[in-house]
Design an enzyme around this catalytic site. Sequence first.
Site, PDB file in Angstrom:
ATOM      1  N   ASP A 135      63.180   8.657  87.777  1.00 11.06           N
ATOM      2  CA  ASP A 135      64.724   8.994  87.989  1.00 11.06           C
ATOM      3  C   ASP A 135      65.546   8.321  89.066  1.00 11.06           C
ATOM      4  O   ASP A 135      66.468   7.899  88.568  1.00 11.06           O
ATOM      5  CB  ASP A 135      64.773  10.776  88.236  1.00 11.06           C
ATOM      6  CG  ASP A 135      64.623  11.243  86.988  1.00 11.06           C
ATOM      7  OD1 ASP A 135      64.594  10.890  85.940  1.00 11.06           O
ATOM      8  OD2 ASP A 135      64.521  12.571  87.217  1.00 11.06           O
ATOM      9  N   HIS A 192      57.434  11.071  87.979  1.00  4.76           N
ATOM     10  CA  HIS A 192      58.860  11.059  86.974  1.00  4.76           C
ATOM     11  C   HIS A 192      60.148  11.247  88.255  1.00  4.76           C
ATOM     12  O   HIS A 192      61.194  10.532  87.735  1.00  4.76           O
ATOM     13  CB  HIS A 192      59.033  12.326  86.249  1.00  4.76           C
ATOM     14  CG  HIS A 192      60.197  12.437  85.544  1.00  4.76           C
ATOM     15  ND1 HIS A 192      60.093  11.705  84.435  1.00  4.76           N
ATOM     16  CD2 HIS A 192      61.435  12.951  85.524  1.00  4.76           C
ATOM     17  CE1 HIS A 192      61.423  12.062  83.720  1.00  4.76           C
ATOM     18  NE2 HIS A 192      62.090  12.569  84.566  1.00  4.76           N
ATOM     19  N   HIS A 205      69.178  13.955  91.495  1.00  6.65           N
ATOM     20  CA  HIS A 205      70.259  13.033  90.942  1.00  6.65           C
ATOM     21  C   HIS A 205      71.322  13.471  92.029  1.00  6.65           C
ATOM     22  O   HIS A 205      71.876  12.432  92.455  1.00  6.65           O
ATOM     23  CB  HIS A 205      70.507  13.585  89.650  1.00  6.65           C
ATOM     24  CG  HIS A 205      69.433  13.242  88.717  1.00  6.65           C
ATOM     25  ND1 HIS A 205      69.193  11.939  88.331  1.00  6.65           N
ATOM     26  CD2 HIS A 205      68.881  14.083  87.786  1.00  6.65           C
ATOM     27  CE1 HIS A 205      68.059  11.958  87.415  1.00  6.65           C
ATOM     28  NE2 HIS A 205      67.978  13.326  87.034  1.00  6.65           N
ATOM     29  N   HIS A 262      66.600   7.867  82.001  1.00  5.85           N
ATOM     30  CA  HIS A 262      65.286   7.391  81.626  1.00  5.85           C
ATOM     31  C   HIS A 262      65.647   5.937  80.982  1.00  5.85           C
ATOM     32  O   HIS A 262      64.720   5.202  81.396  1.00  5.85           O
ATOM     33  CB  HIS A 262      64.574   8.414  80.693  1.00  5.85           C
ATOM     34  CG  HIS A 262      64.434   9.773  81.226  1.00  5.85           C
ATOM     35  ND1 HIS A 262      64.178  10.849  80.416  1.00  5.85           N
ATOM     36  CD2 HIS A 262      64.448  10.253  82.282  1.00  5.85           C
ATOM     37  CE1 HIS A 262      63.823  11.854  80.805  1.00  5.85           C
ATOM     38  NE2 HIS A 262      64.177  11.579  82.152  1.00  5.85           N
TER      39      HIS A 262
END
Length: 291
Positions: free
Chosen positions: A235, A231, A258, A74
Amino acid sequence: MSQQHTLGGTFTVRGTGLHSGAQVSARLSPAPAGTGRVFVADGQEIRSLVTEVWSTQLATTLGDGRTRVALVEHLSAALYALGIDNVKVEVEGGELPVLDGSAQPWVERLLQVGVAPQNAARHLLRVTRPVEVQVGGGWAQIEPADRLSLDIEIDFPHPAIRVQRWTGVPSPAVFAEELAWARTFGFFADAERLRAAGHARGASLENTLIFDEERVLNPDGARAADEPVRHKALDALGDLSLLGARLVGRLRTRRAGHAVHIELLRTLLATEGALEPECVHGWHHEQAGLS
C-alpha cells in the site's frame, strides 16, 4: 532504467469492487511518454497524483465529488514496481477490481503484455532533507537515501498480528517475491459496521485476509505469518507513486495507513528544499505538484 516505459499491449480485468460489492472493470492500455498514469471514469480523466486524492478511508480514492476511482493502490504499486510510467486505465464502476486482495493478479497481467521502453527520460525526485508527519497514532518519515527503500512497521493488538516489520528495496524482483501476493486484511468484528457505512460490501474470504478475535478465518490461512505488514508495504508503495515521478529516498512508517502516507506526500511537496527533480527533459514541476 533511465527511460520511461509503457505497456506492451492492452488488456481488461473484471471483478468485484471491494467496497461497493458491484461488478467493476478496468481496461489498461499504453500511453505516450509524459502522460503518466491516468484513470478515466465517466469520460473524465483523473491523473494519478496526490493532488487528485479525494479520500483515504480504507483505500486511496482519486477524483472529486462527481467522479471518483477507488482502490487504486494495488494497481499503482504494481505499475510503480514494474517501472511502468505511462498508462491509461479506463474504469467502469468507480472502483478497481479487488481480485484476490493483492497486487499479484495485476503483476501477472502486466507481465503478460510486457513493458515497452519509450524515447524519453524518466522523471526522478530526490529527497534532500527529512520530512515527517504524525496523524493520529500513525507516523511516517521520508529522508535522503541513494535509492528508494521502505521500512514499514505495524502494531495491532491481535494475537495473530501484534508488531510486524518489513524493510527492503522494492525492486521488480523483490516486489514480486515478497510483497505483491500479500492481501488486504480486516477483522470480522468490524464487518457489520463497515458494511452499514457503505464499505467492504465486496469483502470475502476470497479476497481478504480476515481475522476473528484469535486467528485467521481463511481456510488456507495466511500466505505468511507477516502477510499484514507486507500488504502495508505494498500500500505504501502504491501511495508513493502518487508523486508522479520515481522517488529516491527512504520511507519509514509506524502504524501508518493511507491517510498518513498522503499527508506525508503533501507535506513533502510543500516543504521548500525537500525535493530535487532530476532527469527533467520535457517534464514540468507542476506534474508532481511542485511549484
